[in-house]
Design a protein around this motif. Structure first.
Motif, PDB file in Angstrom:
ATOM      1  N   GLY A 185      10.375  29.925  31.178  1.00  0.00           N
ATOM      2  CA  GLY A 185      11.763  29.473  31.163  1.00  0.00           C
ATOM      3  C   GLY A 185      12.645  30.474  31.894  1.00  0.00           C
ATOM      4  O   GLY A 185      12.278  31.013  32.925  1.00  0.00           O
ATOM      5  N   GLY A 186      13.785  30.779  31.339  1.00  0.00           N
ATOM      6  CA  GLY A 186      14.720  31.709  31.955  1.00  0.00           C
ATOM      7  C   GLY A 186      14.606  33.128  31.421  1.00  0.00           C
ATOM      8  O   GLY A 186      15.487  33.953  31.667  1.00  0.00           O
TER       9      GLY A 186
ATOM     10  N   GLY B 234      10.774  26.932  38.043  1.00  0.00           N
ATOM     11  CA  GLY B 234      11.760  27.872  37.509  1.00  0.00           C
ATOM     12  C   GLY B 234      12.297  28.844  38.544  1.00  0.00           C
ATOM     13  O   GLY B 234      12.813  29.895  38.186  1.00  0.00           O
ATOM     14  N   GLY B 235      12.158  28.515  39.832  1.00  0.00           N
ATOM     15  CA  GLY B 235      12.638  29.403  40.885  1.00  0.00           C
ATOM     16  C   GLY B 235      11.627  30.459  41.307  1.00  0.00           C
ATOM     17  O   GLY B 235      11.923  31.305  42.151  1.00  0.00           O
ATOM     18  N   TYR B 236      10.425  30.413  40.740  1.00  0.00           N
ATOM     19  CA  TYR B 236       9.396  31.406  41.078  1.00  0.00           C
ATOM     20  C   TYR B 236       8.672  31.050  42.365  1.00  0.00           C
ATOM     21  O   TYR B 236       8.453  29.873  42.659  1.00  0.00           O
ATOM     22  CB  TYR B 236       8.346  31.503  39.960  1.00  0.00           C
ATOM     23  CG  TYR B 236       8.853  32.208  38.741  1.00  0.00           C
ATOM     24  CD1 TYR B 236       8.850  33.592  38.669  1.00  0.00           C
ATOM     25  CD2 TYR B 236       9.368  31.488  37.670  1.00  0.00           C
ATOM     26  CE1 TYR B 236       9.335  34.246  37.544  1.00  0.00           C
ATOM     27  CE2 TYR B 236       9.854  32.129  36.547  1.00  0.00           C
ATOM     28  CZ  TYR B 236       9.836  33.511  36.490  1.00  0.00           C
ATOM     29  OH  TYR B 236      10.323  34.153  35.391  1.00  0.00           O
TER      30      TYR B 236
ATOM     31  N   GLN C 208      12.803  33.955  42.315  1.00  0.00           N
ATOM     32  CA  GLN C 208      13.463  33.687  43.595  1.00  0.00           C
ATOM     33  C   GLN C 208      12.697  34.261  44.791  1.00  0.00           C
ATOM     34  O   GLN C 208      13.265  34.449  45.865  1.00  0.00           O
ATOM     35  CB  GLN C 208      14.924  34.195  43.613  1.00  0.00           C
ATOM     36  CG  GLN C 208      15.876  33.362  42.765  1.00  0.00           C
ATOM     37  CD  GLN C 208      15.700  33.651  41.281  1.00  0.00           C
ATOM     38  OE1 GLN C 208      15.746  34.792  40.845  1.00  0.00           O
ATOM     39  NE2 GLN C 208      15.482  32.612  40.508  1.00  0.00           N
ATOM     40  N   GLY C 209      11.435  34.595  44.596  1.00  0.00           N
ATOM     41  CA  GLY C 209      10.618  35.123  45.684  1.00  0.00           C
ATOM     42  C   GLY C 209      11.027  36.505  46.142  1.00  0.00           C
ATOM     43  O   GLY C 209      10.603  36.965  47.201  1.00  0.00           O
ATOM     44  N   ALA C 210      11.827  37.201  45.331  1.00  0.00           N
ATOM     45  CA  ALA C 210      12.418  38.474  45.760  1.00  0.00           C
ATOM     46  C   ALA C 210      11.431  39.641  45.659  1.00  0.00           C
ATOM     47  O   ALA C 210      10.892  39.929  44.595  1.00  0.00           O
ATOM     48  CB  ALA C 210      13.658  38.776  44.923  1.00  0.00           C
ATOM     49  N   ILE C 211      11.235  40.300  46.803  1.00  0.00           N
ATOM     50  CA  ILE C 211      10.412  41.510  46.886  1.00  0.00           C
ATOM     51  C   ILE C 211      10.941  42.306  48.065  1.00  0.00           C
ATOM     52  O   ILE C 211      11.301  41.731  49.103  1.00  0.00           O
ATOM     53  CB  ILE C 211       8.915  41.170  47.036  1.00  0.00           C
ATOM     54  CG1 ILE C 211       8.050  42.427  46.951  1.00  0.00           C
ATOM     55  CG2 ILE C 211       8.650  40.379  48.295  1.00  0.00           C
ATOM     56  CD1 ILE C 211       6.560  42.134  46.807  1.00  0.00           C
ATOM     57  N   GLU C 212      11.029  43.616  47.906  1.00  0.00           N
ATOM     58  CA  GLU C 212      11.518  44.481  48.984  1.00  0.00           C
ATOM     59  C   GLU C 212      10.505  45.586  49.238  1.00  0.00           C
ATOM     60  O   GLU C 212      10.295  46.442  48.369  1.00  0.00           O
ATOM     61  CB  GLU C 212      12.874  45.084  48.600  1.00  0.00           C
ATOM     62  CG  GLU C 212      13.955  44.042  48.443  1.00  0.00           C
ATOM     63  CD  GLU C 212      15.272  44.604  47.940  1.00  0.00           C
ATOM     64  OE1 GLU C 212      15.376  45.840  47.730  1.00  0.00           O
ATOM     65  OE2 GLU C 212      16.205  43.810  47.742  1.00  0.00           O
TER      66      GLU C 212
END
Length: 156
Positions: free
Chosen positions: A19-20, A79-81, A148-152
């Motif tokens: 979930g969130g 879920g935005g993943y 949100q696929g975020a990786i740096e």
């Protein structure tokens, strides 16, 4: 044989339960309890990954001794993943930061493989965490759920 659609459904079962919830220790404990190495869901995901790799639609890229690939872009139905899978054998990957956290499923394939010191199961990093992902003691697949696929990646 696993198809991309079947794989997505397996992952949706997990992301629906997340979930969130913000990635952290409580989520790690719950995922290991509900979807841990003794569960049918865990076994199904391992089998689906192995089948997908054999079919050539997962871990289709290679660099630095790591086979990898983004299997699913960030998706609302998940879920935005986003979903990435890597195949690593006793090595360290590139250092990176997880702006929104990272939820990892560790699937040892050969030897007593560990990912960042942990064996089979779930490892959850909170928002803002960073690491150099390391598989030791053998070969493992690691599935990454990234909010949100975020990786740096760290530049050297």
């Amino acid at each position: 044989m696993s198809t991309p659609e079947q794989f997505r459904e397996l992952i949706r079962a997990v992301t629906d339960r997340i979930g969130g919830e913000i990635p952290g220790p409580a989520l790690q404990e719950r995922l290991n309890r509900e979807f841990g190495p003794t569960s049918a869901a865990y076994r199904d995901i391992v089998e689906a990954c192995q089948s997908a790799i054999a079919a050539g639609w997962m871990c289709e890229r290679e660099g630095g001794g790591i086979r990898y690939g983004r299997v699913i872009e960030p998706a609302q139905d998940l879920g935005g993943y986003s979903v990435d899978v890597v195949d690593m054998d006793d090595l360290a990957g590139p250092h990176h930061t997880h702006p929104n956290g990272e939820i990892d499923l560790i699937m040892p394939l050969a030897g007593p493989a560990r990912f960042d010191g942990q064996g089979a199961g779930w490892l959850v990093y909170g928002p803002g965490s960073a690491h150099r992902p390391t598989v030791s003691g053998g070969r493992a697949l690691v599935l990454y759920l990234l909010p949100q696929g975020a990786i740096e990646f760290t530049r050297h």
